[in-house]
Scaffold this motif. Sequence first.
Motif, short mmCIF file in Angstrom:
data_model
loop_
_atom_site.label_atom_id
_atom_site.label_comp_id
_atom_site.label_asym_id
_atom_site.label_seq_id
_atom_site.Cartn_x
_atom_site.Cartn_y
_atom_site.Cartn_z
N ILE A 83 0.85 -1.19 0.00
CA ILE A 83 0.00 0.00 0.00
C ILE A 83 0.89 1.24 0.00
O ILE A 83 1.88 1.31 0.71
N HIS A 84 0.52 2.20 -0.82
CA HIS A 84 1.31 3.42 -0.96
C HIS A 84 0.56 4.62 -0.37
O HIS A 84 -0.66 4.71 -0.43
N GLY A 85 1.33 5.55 0.17
CA GLY A 85 0.81 6.82 0.66
C GLY A 85 1.97 7.70 1.03
O GLY A 85 3.13 7.35 0.80
N ARG A 86 1.68 8.87 1.61
CA ARG A 86 2.77 9.78 1.97
C ARG A 86 2.94 9.94 3.47
O ARG A 86 3.86 10.61 3.92
N ASN A 87 2.03 9.34 4.25
CA ASN A 87 2.09 9.44 5.71
C ASN A 87 2.46 8.08 6.28
O ASN A 87 1.64 7.15 6.28
N SER A 88 3.68 7.94 6.77
CA SER A 88 4.16 6.64 7.24
C SER A 88 3.36 6.11 8.43
O SER A 88 3.09 4.91 8.52
N ASN A 89 2.98 6.98 9.34
CA ASN A 89 2.21 6.55 10.51
C ASN A 89 0.84 6.01 10.11
O ASN A 89 0.38 4.98 10.61
N VAL A 111 6.22 4.59 1.20
CA VAL A 111 6.02 6.01 1.49
C VAL A 111 6.65 6.84 0.38
O VAL A 111 7.84 6.74 0.11
N ALA A 112 5.82 7.65 -0.27
CA ALA A 112 6.31 8.57 -1.31
C ALA A 112 5.28 9.65 -1.52
O ALA A 112 4.08 9.36 -1.64
N ASP A 113 5.72 10.90 -1.57
CA ASP A 113 4.82 12.03 -1.78
C ASP A 113 4.62 12.23 -3.28
O ASP A 113 5.49 12.78 -3.97
N ALA A 114 3.47 11.79 -3.79
CA ALA A 114 3.21 11.87 -5.23
C ALA A 114 3.10 13.30 -5.73
O ALA A 114 3.19 13.54 -6.94
N ASN A 115 2.91 14.26 -4.83
CA ASN A 115 2.89 15.67 -5.22
C ASN A 115 4.28 16.18 -5.59
O ASN A 115 4.41 17.27 -6.15
N ASN A 116 5.30 15.39 -5.27
CA ASN A 116 6.67 15.93 -5.25
C ASN A 116 7.60 15.21 -6.22
O ASN A 116 8.74 14.91 -5.89
N VAL A 117 7.10 14.91 -7.43
CA VAL A 117 7.99 14.34 -8.46
C VAL A 117 9.01 15.38 -8.86
O VAL A 117 8.68 16.56 -9.01
N ARG A 118 10.25 14.96 -9.03
CA ARG A 118 11.32 15.91 -9.34
C ARG A 118 11.08 16.66 -10.65
O ARG A 118 10.65 16.09 -11.63
N CYS A 119 11.42 17.93 -10.64
CA CYS A 119 11.32 18.75 -11.85
C CYS A 119 12.48 18.40 -12.79
O CYS A 119 13.46 17.78 -12.39
N ALA A 120 12.36 18.82 -14.05
CA ALA A 120 13.40 18.52 -15.03
C ALA A 120 14.75 19.09 -14.62
O ALA A 120 15.79 18.44 -14.75
N ASN A 121 14.75 20.31 -14.09
CA ASN A 121 16.00 20.93 -13.65
C ASN A 121 16.64 20.15 -12.51
O ASN A 121 17.87 20.02 -12.43
N CYS A 122 15.78 19.62 -11.61
CA CYS A 122 16.31 18.85 -10.47
C CYS A 122 16.96 17.55 -10.96
O CYS A 122 18.03 17.17 -10.49
N VAL A 123 16.31 16.88 -11.90
CA VAL A 123 16.85 15.63 -12.43
C VAL A 123 18.19 15.89 -13.12
O VAL A 123 19.17 15.17 -12.93
N LYS A 124 18.24 16.95 -13.94
CA LYS A 124 19.46 17.28 -14.67
C LYS A 124 20.59 17.64 -13.70
O LYS A 124 21.73 17.18 -13.86
#
Length: 340
Positions: A83-89, A111-124
Amino acid sequence: MSGITQTVLSSTIFNVIGVCTAATILVKFSSLIRKYTRSSKLYKFAHPSQTGDSPWALVTGASDGIGRTLAEELAANGFNVIIHGRNSNKLAKVSSELQAAFPQRSFRFLVADANNVRCANCVKASQDDGSDKLAGVDFEAIKHEVEGLNLTVLINNVGGNPVDPIFMPLKDKGELKTTENISLNALFPIHLTRTLLPNLIQNAPALVINISTMTEDFLPLLATYGASKRFLLSIGNSIRLELAMEGKEDDVEILGVRTGRVTDVVGWKEPPTFFIPTAKRYAKAVLSHAGHGHGIVVGYWAHALQDVMSLLMPSKVKDKVIIDIMRRTKEWDDKAKKQL
């Protein structure tokens, strides 16, 4: 040609058109009935690996609502579930509750915040300096999380709108909320599918379900939500064709599911009605479409009726109805917030 002959000919043509139209409607109606009365073939994907490992499913956005009930239904049908979500508790609590309800199954949480996918500049930037310290979802880490599991089902369920406010014209949305919403509904599921597709192909037959919405066409006040969810359906169809090009179309079934209003979900705590099922009933309906081949379906039969009715409306009438519905929905939401 005499007037009588012309009249007879015209009458015959209109009769033929009428018969053909009626036949087409009857065929489509019969197909619709079959689609919502057939049995699920989810069992096709609940198979052990070549080494005897039990099947696993991953459900995103599974802390509550539709995602949680999908996890319950999958466990009831023989799957271990991530099960996936962003709140570990919250995930730990849900995982414990699922384990107690299904002691014969195994559960993990991601646990992963789906709102927070890396931007192109961040990946580069990360690639340029060799670091991996920039904020964002680490899909390579997710890949390692599921490595070695007999993952046969991926359900991209996570999605939604900014909760405060939910309904807002695009011109009034800030850059951050707009970007986060597209990250949640489109970028996260496409990157997750990209990352896990090799595992699913290896563990074939496998299934990917993309939970979309019936509002993806052109609802006002939900522009980023509807458009990004439509993107998800389009990507699913492209993946299907890519698999076909490689001769692997039968390895992974890609199913897009359009969703109407469902109760027991965040933001919509309302009594169930004929057109608004509970999350549990809706989850069962979604999984009943599994195993019947690639495609895009309306998940729940009563939502399908609404869809058919909307297609019969003239475009100007439909626009007026939609505007009226969204105006009243926004007023209801604003009033509910003031009462909190």
